[in-house]
Design an enzyme around this catalytic site. Structure first.
Site, PDB file in Angstrom:
ATOM      1  N   HIS A   2      -1.000   8.294   0.105  1.00 47.47           N
ATOM      2  CA  HIS A   2      -0.097   7.048   0.125  1.00 47.47           C
ATOM      3  C   HIS A   2       0.709   6.875   1.453  1.00 47.47           C
ATOM      4  O   HIS A   2       1.749   6.436   1.382  1.00 47.47           O
ATOM      5  CB  HIS A   2       0.567   6.972  -0.912  1.00 47.47           C
ATOM      6  CG  HIS A   2       0.269   6.804  -2.575  1.00 47.47           C
ATOM      7  ND1 HIS A   2      -0.335   5.434  -2.766  1.00 47.47           N
ATOM      8  CD2 HIS A   2      -0.099   7.619  -3.305  1.00 47.47           C
ATOM      9  CE1 HIS A   2      -1.056   5.711  -3.970  1.00 47.47           C
ATOM     10  NE2 HIS A   2      -0.846   6.920  -4.239  1.00 47.47           N
ATOM     11  N   ASN A  21       0.036   2.580  -9.826  1.00 47.38           N
ATOM     12  CA  ASN A  21      -0.886   1.851  -8.860  1.00 47.38           C
ATOM     13  C   ASN A  21      -1.144   0.463  -9.326  1.00 47.38           C
ATOM     14  O   ASN A  21      -0.655   0.101 -10.007  1.00 47.38           O
ATOM     15  CB  ASN A  21      -2.067   2.945  -8.857  1.00 47.38           C
ATOM     16  CG  ASN A  21      -2.115   4.356  -8.330  1.00 47.38           C
ATOM     17  OD1 ASN A  21      -1.543   4.475  -7.125  1.00 47.38           O
ATOM     18  ND2 ASN A  21      -2.486   5.295  -8.802  1.00 47.38           N
TER      19      ASN A  21
END
Length: 489
Positions: free
Chosen positions: A60, A133
Site C-alpha cells: 500500500h 480494501n
C-alpha cells in the site's frame, strides 16, 4: 507561512529560527575559493535533505487521501454503544487514504491490483481506524501466509523484477485465494478512479450495545458516484497517459468541490448465528450472502478537503487495526487478530514510537497512559507518575465502563490448525457463484481474457496447467475450459 507587515515575504531562517544570509550562495573563501565548513545553514540544509524520506510502507505504498466527515443517518444504538454512532445527524471528522497494494511510489496507480481503503475517525472516545480494501474478501485467511502473499506480488530477489510466475505459483497453491483472484482478474481489478469504487473493512468485527448484547458485523462503504471500472486495455492506456491518474482524480474532484461520498451499510449477524452458520463467518475469503444478512444503511462519509501537505498527512498517516473504540471489538477472524499487532508496529518502525503525536494521527481526546520518552517525544506528563499502580493521582483504567468486548473459547486446546470447517466451507463455491450468478456475459469474457493474458506473461507451463485444472476449472468448468483454450492447453 505569513508575510511581514510591510508585505514582504518572511525571512529565511535555520531550523532554530536564526535568519540566514542567502538562499542561493554558499559561504566561501573568496569568490573562487572553497566552501567553508562554518556555513551552518548549508550544513543543516544538506543534512536534512538526505533525511527527507522515511521507510516506505511494505505494501500500500502509493496512495492519496483527503479529509472529510462521517454523518450518522440511522439509529444504531440497538447494536452498538460507540459514541460517534450514537445520534442521527452526528458528524465525526475523519481522514481517508486510498492506495494500490503492490506498486512502489513511482508506479502507475491504475495497474491491475486491489486498492486499499482506510479511514481514521477522530471520535470523542479516541481514534477508530477501519483498514480495508475495495473488495469484500482477501487472498488468505491466516496471517502466517500474509508476508508470503505480499512477497509473491512484489519483486524477485535476484533480478528485482515483478513476476507473474511467482504470483500464479502462490495463488494456485493457495486455493483459498480463488474468490479474491476472480475479483482481481475481472474489471474490478482496474477501477476507473478511487471515487468510483466501493470500500470494505472486509473482515468481521464485533459490535456491543449498552446492554451488553453482541453482534457480528461487516462494513460496506458504497460509492455514491457509482461503480466504474476500466477494461484491461483502458487500464494500460491510462498507465501510459498519467502515472498518477487516481491520485490526481481525487485531488481535482475535491478542488472543484465535487465532493465524493460513500454510504456506509452494515451487515449484522446475531452473535449466536456464527456457531451454526453454513460456512465460517470469520473466514476473510468469504462474503456473507446479502439474502441472509441484508446491508443496513447507517451513515455517510464525505471527503471535502484536500491535504495541506502530502508528506505530513498522506505519507505519515498511520492506520491501526487495533484502534477500536468502546462498543466495537475484534472477531475470531485470524487476519484481524494478526493485523492488530502488525499495523501499529509498522508505524513505530516507519515513523517512530511517538507517531501518534503527529497532527494527522493525534486523537481529539486527551491521552493518559504510562508510556514515556522515545525519539521525537513532544507531548509529556510533566511530573506525573510514570508507573502504575501509584499513590499520586495517575490515570487509572476503568474495567467496569471499558471492558474489552470479546467472546468465549471454551475448552479450546492451543494448537496450530486450520479453521474448523462448516458444511459449506469450500474455497471455490463463492468464486463460482460470482462467475455464474453475478457477472454479466461481458464480465465473464473480460475475466477469461484477463486471466489468459496474465498467465501468458512469463508463467511456466506446469503452473499454467495447475492454474487451469486445480484452480479455474474448480471455480467453474466453463471458465477453466475457456482459460485452457486461450493458453493452448
Amino acid at each position: 507561512m505569513s508575510s511581514r507587515p510591510d508585505g514582504r515575504p518572511p525571512a529565511t531562517t535555520t531550523e532554530a529560527g536564526v535568519p540566514v544570509g542567502s538562499d542561493e550562495y554558499s559561504l566561501t573563501a573568496g569568490a573562487g575559493g572553497p566552501v567553508l565548513l562554518q556555513d551552518a545553514y548549508l550544513n543543516e540544509k544538506l543534512a536534512h535533505f538526505v533525511r527527507e524520506r522515511i521507510p516506505d510502507r511494505v505494501y500500500h505504498v502509493k496512495g492519496g487521501g483527503a479529509h472529510g466527515y462521517f454523518e450518522v443517518t440511522a439509529d444504531v444504538s440497538q447494536w452498538t454503544k460507540a459514541a460517534f454512532l450514537g445520534e442521527v445527524g452526528k458528524r465525526t471528522p475523519l481522514f481517508a487514504r486510498f492506495s494500490i497494494v503492490a506498486a512502489e511510489e513511482g508506479a502507475p496507480d491504475t495497474d491491475r491490483d486491489v486498492r486499499g481503503f482506510a479511514v481514521k475517525f477522530y471520535t470523542e472516545e479516541g481514534n477508530y481506524d477501519i483498514v480495508g480494501n475495495n473488495t469484500p474478501v482477501f487472498f488468505v485467511r491466516d496471517p502466517m501466509k500474509f508476508p508470503d502473499f505480499i512477497h509473491s506480488q512484489e519483486r524477485l530477489p535476484d533480478t528485482g523484477m515483478r513476476s507473474n510466475n511467482m504470483q500464479w505459483d502462490f495463488w494456485t497453491l493457495s486455493p483459498e485465494s480463488a474468490h479474491q483472484v476472480t475479483m482481481l482478474m475481472s474489471d474490478r481489478g482496474t477501477p476507473r478512479s478511487w471515487r468510483h469504487m466501493h470500500g470494505y473493512a472486509s473482515s468481521t468485527y464485533l459490535w456491543e450495545n449498552a446492554a451488553g448484547q453482541k453482534f457480528w458485523v461487516k462494513y460496506h462503504f458504497k460509492s455514491e458516484q457509482g461503480i466504474q471500472n476500466m477494461t484491461d486495455a483502458e487500464s494500460r492506456a491510462a498507465r501510459a497517459g498519467d502515472l498518477d491518474a487516481h491520485r490526481r482524480d481525487l485531488w481535482d474532484a475535491i478542488a472543484r468541490q465535487d465532493y465524493p461520498a460513500w454510504r456506509l451499510e452494515m451487515q449484522i449477524m446475531p452473535f449466536e448465528d456464527a456457531a451454526s452458520y453454513r460456512f465460517n463467518p470469520f473466514d476473510l475469503t468469504k462474503v456473507w450472502p446479502q439474502r441472509d444478512y441484508p446491508p443496513i444503511p447507517v451513515g455517510r462519509m464525505v471527503l471535502d478537503r484536500n491535504p495541506e501537505n502530502f508528506f505530513a498527512q498522506v505519507t505519515q498517516v498511520a492506520f491501526e487495526v487495533s484502534n477500536m473504540v468502546p462498543g466495537i471489538g475484534p472477531s475470531p477472524d485470524r487476519m484481524v487478530l494478526g493485523r492488530m499487532f502488525a499495523y501499529g508496529d509498522s508505524a513505530r518502525y516507519r515513523i517512530g514510537p511517538n507517531y501518534d503525536q503527529l497532527p494527522v494521527n493525534r486523537p481529539v481526546t486527551d491521552v493518559h497512559n504510562y508510556n514515556k520518552d522515545g525519539p521525537m517525544q513532544y507531548e509529556h506528563t510533566g511530573s506525573q507518575p510514570v508507573y502504575a499502580p501509584n499513590s499520586y493521582g495517575g490515570p487509572r483504567a476503568d474495567p467496569e465502563r471499558y471492558a474489552d468486548p470479546g467472546w468465549f473459547a471454551v475448552g479450546a486446546e492451543i494448537a496450530r490448525t486450520a479453521y474448523e470447517e462448516h458444511k459449506d466451507d469450500d474455497d471455490f463455491i463463492q468464486a463460482g457463484t460470482l462467475y455464474r450468478d453475478v457477472m454479466t456475459p461481458e464480465d465473464r469474457d473480460h475475466l477469461a481474457g484477463n486471466i489468459v493474458w496474465h498467465l501468458s506473461q512469463g508463467v511456466e507451463r506446469f503452473i499454467q496447467e495447475r492454474a487451469v485444472h486445480d484452480y479455474w476449472a474448480k471455480v467453474d468448468p466453463d471458465l477453466g475450459a475457456r482459460v485452457a483454450r486461450g493458453l493452448g492447453l
